[in-house]
Design a protein around this motif. Structure first.
Motif, PDB file in Angstrom:
ATOM      1  N   GLU A  65       0.825  -1.204   0.000  1.00 35.78           N
ATOM      2  CA  GLU A  65       0.000   0.000   0.000  1.00 35.78           C
ATOM      3  C   GLU A  65       0.862   1.258   0.000  1.00 35.78           C
ATOM      4  O   GLU A  65       0.607   2.216  -0.744  1.00 35.78           O
ATOM      5  N   THR A  66       1.901   1.250   0.818  1.00 34.10           N
ATOM      6  CA  THR A  66       2.793   2.408   0.888  1.00 34.10           C
ATOM      7  C   THR A  66       3.455   2.664  -0.461  1.00 34.10           C
ATOM      8  O   THR A  66       3.549   3.811  -0.923  1.00 34.10           O
ATOM      9  N   ASP A  89      -0.059   3.075 -11.492  1.00 29.10           N
ATOM     10  CA  ASP A  89      -0.347   1.879 -12.282  1.00 29.10           C
ATOM     11  C   ASP A  89       0.911   1.032 -12.474  1.00 29.10           C
ATOM     12  O   ASP A  89       0.876  -0.195 -12.353  1.00 29.10           O
ATOM     13  N   ARG A  90       2.011   1.679 -12.783  1.00 27.49           N
ATOM     14  CA  ARG A  90       3.268   0.961 -13.019  1.00 27.49           C
ATOM     15  C   ARG A  90       3.718   0.239 -11.738  1.00 27.49           C
ATOM     16  O   ARG A  90       4.086  -0.938 -11.776  1.00 27.49           O
ATOM     17  N   THR A  91       3.667   0.933 -10.615  1.00 32.79           N
ATOM     18  CA  THR A  91       4.082   0.332  -9.348  1.00 32.79           C
ATOM     19  C   THR A  91       3.150  -0.809  -8.958  1.00 32.79           C
ATOM     20  O   THR A  91       3.591  -1.845  -8.453  1.00 32.79           O
ATOM     21  N   LEU A  92       1.854  -0.630  -9.201  1.00 36.98           N
ATOM     22  CA  LEU A  92       0.890  -1.676  -8.877  1.00 36.98           C
ATOM     23  C   LEU A  92       1.188  -2.962  -9.656  1.00 36.98           C
ATOM     24  O   LEU A  92       1.176  -4.063  -9.103  1.00 36.98           O
ATOM     25  N   MET A  93       1.477  -2.823 -10.956  1.00 34.55           N
ATOM     26  CA  MET A  93       1.783  -4.002 -11.755  1.00 34.55           C
ATOM     27  C   MET A  93       3.115  -4.631 -11.364  1.00 34.55           C
ATOM     28  O   MET A  93       3.274  -5.853 -11.411  1.00 34.55           O
ATOM     29  N   GLU A  94       4.067  -3.822 -10.958  1.00 34.30           N
ATOM     30  CA  GLU A  94       5.327  -4.373 -10.445  1.00 34.30           C
ATOM     31  C   GLU A  94       5.073  -5.215  -9.205  1.00 34.30           C
ATOM     32  O   GLU A  94       5.645  -6.310  -9.052  1.00 34.30           O
ATOM     33  N   PHE A 152      -7.055   6.457 -10.569  1.00 34.83           N
ATOM     34  CA  PHE A 152      -5.958   5.649 -11.096  1.00 34.83           C
ATOM     35  C   PHE A 152      -6.528   4.400 -11.762  1.00 34.83           C
ATOM     36  O   PHE A 152      -7.739   4.209 -11.828  1.00 34.83           O
ATOM     37  N   ALA A 153      -5.612   3.541 -12.258  1.00 42.24           N
ATOM     38  CA  ALA A 153      -5.990   2.268 -12.883  1.00 42.24           C
ATOM     39  C   ALA A 153      -7.006   2.517 -14.008  1.00 42.24           C
ATOM     40  O   ALA A 153      -6.755   3.310 -14.896  1.00 42.24           O
ATOM     41  N   ASP A 154      -8.164   1.840 -13.940  1.00 42.50           N
ATOM     42  CA  ASP A 154      -9.152   1.991 -15.003  1.00 42.50           C
ATOM     43  C   ASP A 154     -10.041   3.218 -14.830  1.00 42.50           C
ATOM     44  O   ASP A 154     -10.808   3.555 -15.740  1.00 42.50           O
ATOM     45  N   HIS A 155      -9.957   3.913 -13.687  1.00 42.45           N
ATOM     46  CA  HIS A 155     -10.860   5.040 -13.434  1.00 42.45           C
ATOM     47  C   HIS A 155     -10.807   6.095 -14.541  1.00 42.45           C
ATOM     48  O   HIS A 155     -11.862   6.501 -15.054  1.00 42.45           O
TER      49      HIS A 155
END
Length: 403
Positions: free
Chosen positions: A64-65, A80-85, A323-326
């Motif tokens: 989350e951080t 988005d990039r960090t989430l996919m990582e 973010f993401a799909d929003h």
């Protein structure tokens, strides 16, 4: 059929596919959802699904951080990039793949169904040599495909190597067998070139849902505005300061609007908003499936769950995408004329008030949403998924096994 469902342990992600689980289970198939051990009890109690615990929670404060720091410091694309990582990392995708393979030693599924940001189930299916199905819960096109070459493919190639698999394909491997969408093509994925099936969205319901008492007490001569900004962003401690600023601007606008407001306001924010006008009613959680049919305007962050719900109920929107799909969903709603999009980075109370007044006064927004609603109603019911899944398992669905 024995169907294993894998999902990142976030309730909004579960809600994105729980109705498919219900449809398969109702037809007698053995469907189990892989979740953290501590999720099994409440998920079964609230949604009635059969679960299989696969160990401790794998999404934690460290993740989350990382993702919300990226959002605050670099914007939506960095988020988005960090989430996919994170989601393709050893401690998420690698962990789930290993646990699913352990489950398969004593309960081997015929097929694995996973939501589009959960890759462990996909990897395990590849190892087991069984079909896999991806369900679009929103970020599929906007994030997963958009970042496939840059982030997803390198991450999955590393995980696949550890599992003895060939590198991740140039095209997303999760799309190889079957992709499930619960939106009409008029909204998205119209040019999708993979095996794609569409079903009518059904609003997911929890067993503890009851319509708020205040609904019956609202004046009939005022429009009703429903506010819900989702769960992930507003509930993040790292994002809370920014969320609070946005809530202040929203409530300043709604205080000046001639309407009744039902607002989902997470309990963390209640101390900051104890002196709202009497026409604004807040509660920590609102059963969206029961409220939407009564409202005139939905103010939302634009996640696909909420977009599908609002299309299904034919309710126009004011959208503040994070973010993401929003952002993509909000842009599409604006293009289709179902709502007005506001940038949450620069939002002011004046922006919110003007958007709400515009959507409430102009009946074209309602008509456009109702037109999209008719396209949604024309889709097959979700029970049709069982037949498509059966054909996939039996190798009869076009594209199955193609590299």
């Amino acid at each position: 059929m024995r169907v294993l469902v894998t999902v990142n342990p976030l309730e909004s992600h579960v809600r994105g596919l729980v109705t498919l689980v219900d449809a398969l289970g109702g037809l007698g198939h053995d469907v189990r959802v892989a979740v953290p051990d501590e999720w099994s009890g409440w998920l079964h109690d609230l949604y009635g699904v059969t679960t299989v615990g696969i160990g401790p929670m794998w999404l934690d404060i460290e993740l989350e951080t990382a993702v919300f720091s990226a959002l605050l410091e670099g914007g939506a694309m960095d988020f988005d990039r960090t989430l996919m990582e994170e989601f393709t990392s050893p401690r998420v995708a690698g962990y789930v793949a290993d646990r699913v393979l352990e489950v398969s030693e004593h309960w081997r599924p015929h097929v694995i169904v996973h939501e589009c940001t959960e890759f462990g189930g996909y990897l395990a299916a590849e190892v087991l040599g069984i079909p896999h199905v991806v369900v679009d819960i929103g970020p599929l096109e906007a994030v997963v495909q958009g970042l496939h070459q840059e982030v997803v493919r390198p991450g999955l190639t590393a995980r696949r190597s550890q599992l003895g698999l060939a590198p991740e394909p140039l095209a997303p491997g999760i799309l190889r067998h079957l992709t499930v969408s619960m939106t009409p093509e008029q909204f998205n994925l119209a040019d999708f070139d993979t095996p794609l099936v569409r079903y009518r969205h059904e609003l997911p319901k929890r067993r503890d849902e009851q319509a708020p008492d205040v609904l019956a007490q609202l004046p009939e001569d005022r429009p009703i505005v429903y506010l819900s900004m989702g769960s992930i962003g507003p509930l993040s401690s790292r994002f809370m300061e920014r969320s609070t600023e946005i809530y202040y601007k929203i409530f300043e606008a709604l205080s000046a609007l001639e309407c009744s407001v039902i607002a989902a306001l997470p309990s963390q924010y209640e101390p900051m908003f104890r002196s709202l006008p009497s026409h604004i009613h807040t509660m920590p959680w609102i059963p969206q499936s029961l409220v939407l049919e009564h409202v005139d305007l939905f103010m939302t962050h634009g996640g696909l769950n909420s977009i599908r719900d609002t299309i299904t109920r034919g309710v126009p929107q004011v959208l503040l995408p994070f973010f993401a799909d929003h952002p993509g969903n909000a842009l599409r709603c604006e293009q289709l004329g179902t709502g007005v999009r506001i940038d949450p980075v620069t939002v002011t109370a004046t922006d919110v008030l003007a958007a709400c007044e515009r959507v409430l006064a102009d009946t074209s927004y309602r008509r456009a949403t109702e037109e999209l609603q008719q396209h949604m109603r024309a889709l097959p019911q979700q029970t049709a998924f069982a037949g498509d899944l059966r054909r996939l398992v039996e190798g009869k669905l076009e594209g199955v096994g193609a590299e």
